[in-house]
Motif scaffolding. Structure first.
Motif, PDB file in Angstrom:
ATOM      1  N   ILE A   1       0.865  -1.182   0.000  1.00 47.10           N
ATOM      2  CA  ILE A   1       0.000   0.000   0.000  1.00 47.10           C
ATOM      3  C   ILE A   1       0.896   1.225   0.000  1.00 47.10           C
ATOM      4  CG2 ILE A   1      -2.005  -1.048   1.121  1.00 47.10           C
ATOM      5  CD1 ILE A   1      -1.052   0.056   3.763  1.00 47.10           C
ATOM      6  N   SER A   2       0.347   2.336  -0.461  1.00 47.85           N
ATOM      7  CA  SER A   2       1.107   3.587  -0.431  1.00 47.85           C
ATOM      8  C   SER A   2       0.203   4.702   0.055  1.00 47.85           C
ATOM      9  CB  SER A   2       1.676   3.916  -1.807  1.00 47.85           C
ATOM     10  OG  SER A   2       0.627   4.161  -2.716  1.00 47.85           O
ATOM     11  N   SER A   3       0.816   5.653   0.718  1.00 45.47           N
ATOM     12  CA  SER A   3       0.075   6.803   1.231  1.00 45.47           C
ATOM     13  C   SER A   3       1.022   7.969   1.415  1.00 45.47           C
ATOM     14  CB  SER A   3      -0.567   6.441   2.573  1.00 45.47           C
ATOM     15  OG  SER A   3      -1.209   7.566   3.126  1.00 45.47           O
ATOM     16  N   HIS A   4       0.763   9.046   0.697  1.00 46.38           N
ATOM     17  CA  HIS A   4       1.506  10.299   0.857  1.00 46.38           C
ATOM     18  C   HIS A   4       3.024  10.091   0.828  1.00 46.38           C
ATOM     19  CE1 HIS A   4      -2.417  11.895   1.829  1.00 46.38           C
ATOM     20  NE2 HIS A   4      -2.516  11.042   2.838  1.00 46.38           N
ATOM     21  N   GLY A   5       3.500   9.335  -0.134  1.00 47.59           N
ATOM     22  CA  GLY A   5       4.941   9.134  -0.299  1.00 47.59           C
ATOM     23  C   GLY A   5       5.534   8.021   0.544  1.00 47.59           C
ATOM     24  N   THR A   6       4.719   7.347   1.324  1.00 50.56           N
ATOM     25  CA  THR A   6       5.199   6.219   2.119  1.00 50.56           C
ATOM     26  C   THR A   6       4.688   4.936   1.491  1.00 50.56           C
ATOM     27  OG1 THR A   6       5.175   7.534   4.142  1.00 50.56           O
ATOM     28  CG2 THR A   6       5.202   5.147   4.404  1.00 50.56           C
ATOM     29  N   TRP A   7       5.579   3.974   1.356  1.00 59.73           N
ATOM     30  CA  TRP A   7       5.260   2.693   0.727  1.00 59.73           C
ATOM     31  C   TRP A   7       5.455   1.603   1.774  1.00 59.73           C
ATOM     32  CZ3 TRP A   7       3.366   1.581  -3.991  1.00 59.73           C
ATOM     33  CH2 TRP A   7       3.487   0.278  -4.453  1.00 59.73           C
ATOM     34  N   VAL A   8       4.416   0.787   1.997  1.00 55.33           N
ATOM     35  CA  VAL A   8       4.505  -0.342   2.928  1.00 55.33           C
ATOM     36  C   VAL A   8       4.287  -1.612   2.119  1.00 55.33           C
ATOM     37  CG1 VAL A   8       3.621  -1.403   5.038  1.00 55.33           C
ATOM     38  CG2 VAL A   8       3.522   1.089   4.767  1.00 55.33           C
ATOM     39  N   GLU A   9       5.201  -2.560   2.285  1.00 53.85           N
ATOM     40  CA  GLU A   9       5.143  -3.788   1.501  1.00 53.85           C
ATOM     41  C   GLU A   9       5.342  -4.991   2.419  1.00 53.85           C
ATOM     42  OE1 GLU A   9       7.255  -5.319  -2.533  1.00 53.85           O
ATOM     43  OE2 GLU A   9       8.559  -4.377  -1.055  1.00 53.85           O
ATOM     44  N   TRP A  10       4.503  -6.003   2.224  1.00 60.86           N
ATOM     45  CA  TRP A  10       4.616  -7.272   2.928  1.00 60.86           C
ATOM     46  C   TRP A  10       4.966  -8.344   1.905  1.00 60.86           C
ATOM     47  CZ3 TRP A  10       0.862  -3.695   3.703  1.00 60.86           C
ATOM     48  CH2 TRP A  10       0.695  -3.211   5.000  1.00 60.86           C
ATOM     49  N   ILE A  11       5.931  -9.181   2.237  1.00 59.05           N
ATOM     50  CA  ILE A  11       6.316 -10.288   1.372  1.00 59.05           C
ATOM     51  C   ILE A  11       6.360 -11.536   2.249  1.00 59.05           C
ATOM     52  CG2 ILE A  11       8.120 -11.268  -0.092  1.00 59.05           C
ATOM     53  CD1 ILE A  11       9.059  -8.364  -0.573  1.00 59.05           C
ATOM     54  N   VAL A  12       5.770 -12.628   1.758  1.00 58.22           N
ATOM     55  CA  VAL A  12       5.803 -13.904   2.472  1.00 58.22           C
ATOM     56  C   VAL A  12       6.457 -14.928   1.559  1.00 58.22           C
ATOM     57  CG1 VAL A  12       4.469 -15.686   3.647  1.00 58.22           C
ATOM     58  CG2 VAL A  12       3.635 -13.323   3.626  1.00 58.22           C
ATOM     59  N   ARG A  13       7.446 -15.630   2.115  1.00 56.75           N
ATOM     60  CA  ARG A  13       8.151 -16.658   1.350  1.00 56.75           C
ATOM     61  C   ARG A  13       8.138 -17.969   2.130  1.00 56.75           C
ATOM     62  NH1 ARG A  13      11.318 -12.047   0.882  1.00 56.75           N
ATOM     63  NH2 ARG A  13      11.646 -11.359  -1.249  1.00 56.75           N
ATOM     64  N   PRO A  14       7.762 -19.056   1.457  1.00 58.00           N
ATOM     65  CA  PRO A  14       7.851 -20.358   2.120  1.00 58.00           C
ATOM     66  C   PRO A  14       9.314 -20.795   2.219  1.00 58.00           C
ATOM     67  CG  PRO A  14       6.637 -20.503   0.032  1.00 58.00           C
ATOM     68  CD  PRO A  14       7.164 -19.129   0.135  1.00 58.00           C
ATOM     69  N   PHE A  15       9.640 -21.525   3.276  1.00 54.29           N
ATOM     70  CA  PHE A  15      10.979 -22.092   3.405  1.00 54.29           C
ATOM     71  C   PHE A  15      10.889 -23.368   4.227  1.00 54.29           C
ATOM     72  CE2 PHE A  15      10.634 -19.675   7.287  1.00 54.29           C
ATOM     73  CZ  PHE A  15      11.401 -20.354   8.218  1.00 54.29           C
ATOM     74  N   ASP A  16      11.909 -24.195   4.110  1.00 56.34           N
ATOM     75  CA  ASP A  16      11.976 -25.422   4.889  1.00 56.34           C
ATOM     76  C   ASP A  16      12.735 -25.140   6.178  1.00 56.34           C
ATOM     77  OD1 ASP A  16      10.574 -26.959   3.057  1.00 56.34           O
ATOM     78  OD2 ASP A  16      12.379 -27.473   1.937  1.00 56.34           O
ATOM     79  N   GLU A  17      12.068 -25.397   7.283  1.00 53.77           N
ATOM     80  CA  GLU A  17      12.657 -25.187   8.600  1.00 53.77           C
ATOM     81  C   GLU A  17      13.198 -26.525   9.090  1.00 53.77           C
ATOM     82  OE1 GLU A  17      11.207 -22.693  12.409  1.00 53.77           O
ATOM     83  OE2 GLU A  17       9.768 -24.144  11.662  1.00 53.77           O
ATOM     84  N   PHE A  18      14.458 -26.552   9.480  1.00 57.13           N
ATOM     85  CA  PHE A  18      15.090 -27.773   9.955  1.00 57.13           C
ATOM     86  C   PHE A  18      15.056 -27.772  11.477  1.00 57.13           C
ATOM     87  CE2 PHE A  18      16.786 -26.982   5.807  1.00 57.13           C
ATOM     88  CZ  PHE A  18      16.826 -28.237   5.231  1.00 57.13           C
ATOM     89  N   LEU A  19      14.349 -28.737  12.035  1.00 54.83           N
ATOM     90  CA  LEU A  19      14.245 -28.870  13.485  1.00 54.83           C
ATOM     91  C   LEU A  19      15.231 -29.937  13.919  1.00 54.83           C
ATOM     92  CD1 LEU A  19      10.377 -28.749  13.594  1.00 54.83           C
ATOM     93  CD2 LEU A  19      11.967 -26.874  13.991  1.00 54.83           C
ATOM     94  N   VAL A  20      16.299 -29.504  14.549  1.00 52.93           N
ATOM     95  CA  VAL A  20      17.398 -30.388  14.921  1.00 52.93           C
ATOM     96  C   VAL A  20      17.270 -30.740  16.401  1.00 52.93           C
ATOM     97  CG1 VAL A  20      19.913 -30.575  15.047  1.00 52.93           C
ATOM     98  CG2 VAL A  20      18.846 -29.251  13.211  1.00 52.93           C
ATOM     99  N   PRO A  21      17.374 -32.023  16.746  1.00 54.91           N
ATOM    100  CA  PRO A  21      17.325 -32.401  18.165  1.00 54.91           C
ATOM    101  C   PRO A  21      18.453 -31.712  18.936  1.00 54.91           C
ATOM    102  CG  PRO A  21      17.273 -34.346  16.744  1.00 54.91           C
ATOM    103  CD  PRO A  21      17.553 -33.174  15.866  1.00 54.91           C
ATOM    104  N   ASP A  22      18.181 -31.383  20.183  1.00 53.47           N
ATOM    105  CA  ASP A  22      19.160 -30.669  21.015  1.00 53.47           C
ATOM    106  C   ASP A  22      20.512 -31.368  21.077  1.00 53.47           C
ATOM    107  OD1 ASP A  22      17.374 -28.661  21.518  1.00 53.47           O
ATOM    108  OD2 ASP A  22      16.789 -29.417  23.494  1.00 53.47           O
TER     109      ASP A  22
END
Length: 147
Positions: free
Chosen positions: A106-127
């Protein structure tokens, strides 16, 4: 009975063939929110967060957009609320389920706000597979002191 007295080589061979703890891989979603001022070419530090589902990622964007909507010009407010309340956000959820990135801005009075979502693989490693943390040196023993 006599205790087993394996040689060092035998113990090492057993360790090599011992089953390793499994590393769990799960899909997660990286949300990034950027704010920039067009006239000043200044970009604020991006806000970043990881969530576990596509619906949760898009819900966070929808909440943020709705919070900003009253501050937007009327035409941009209509576009933003249309995205949050109709097909735009549903298409974004579908894209994430397909493993594709998505976003909204979205933009308003010269300000631009952008949301980006990216999928990724999360590696859950045992302690037990993680490396130990290095102890923090106290002020009385600084790292660069001569030994």
């Amino acid at each position: 009975m006599r205790a087993s007295s394996d040689s060092a080589e035998q113990r090492e061979a057993k360790q090599r063939h011992a089953p390793r703890p499994k590393v769990e891989i799960r899909r997660a979603f990286w949300i990034e929110r950027r704010v920039s001022e067009a006239d000043l070419k200044i970009s604020a530090r991006p806000e970043r967060e990881s969530v576990g589902t596509p619906a949760e990622a898009i819900r966070k964007i929808r909440v943020s957009v709705r919070r900003l909507a009253p501050t937007l010009p009327s035409w941009e407010q209509r576009r933003a609320l249309s995205w949050t309340d109709s097909g735009g956000c549903l298409q974004a959820v579908a894209a994430l389920h397909r493993g594709e990135p998505c976003g909204f801005s979205i933009s308003s009075h010269g300000t631009w706000v952008e949301w980006i979502v990216r999928p990724f693989d999360e590696f859950l490693v045992p302690d037990e597979r993680l490396l130990p943390l290095v102890p923090v040196h106290s002020a009385s023993h600084p790292c660069d002191a001569a030994h």
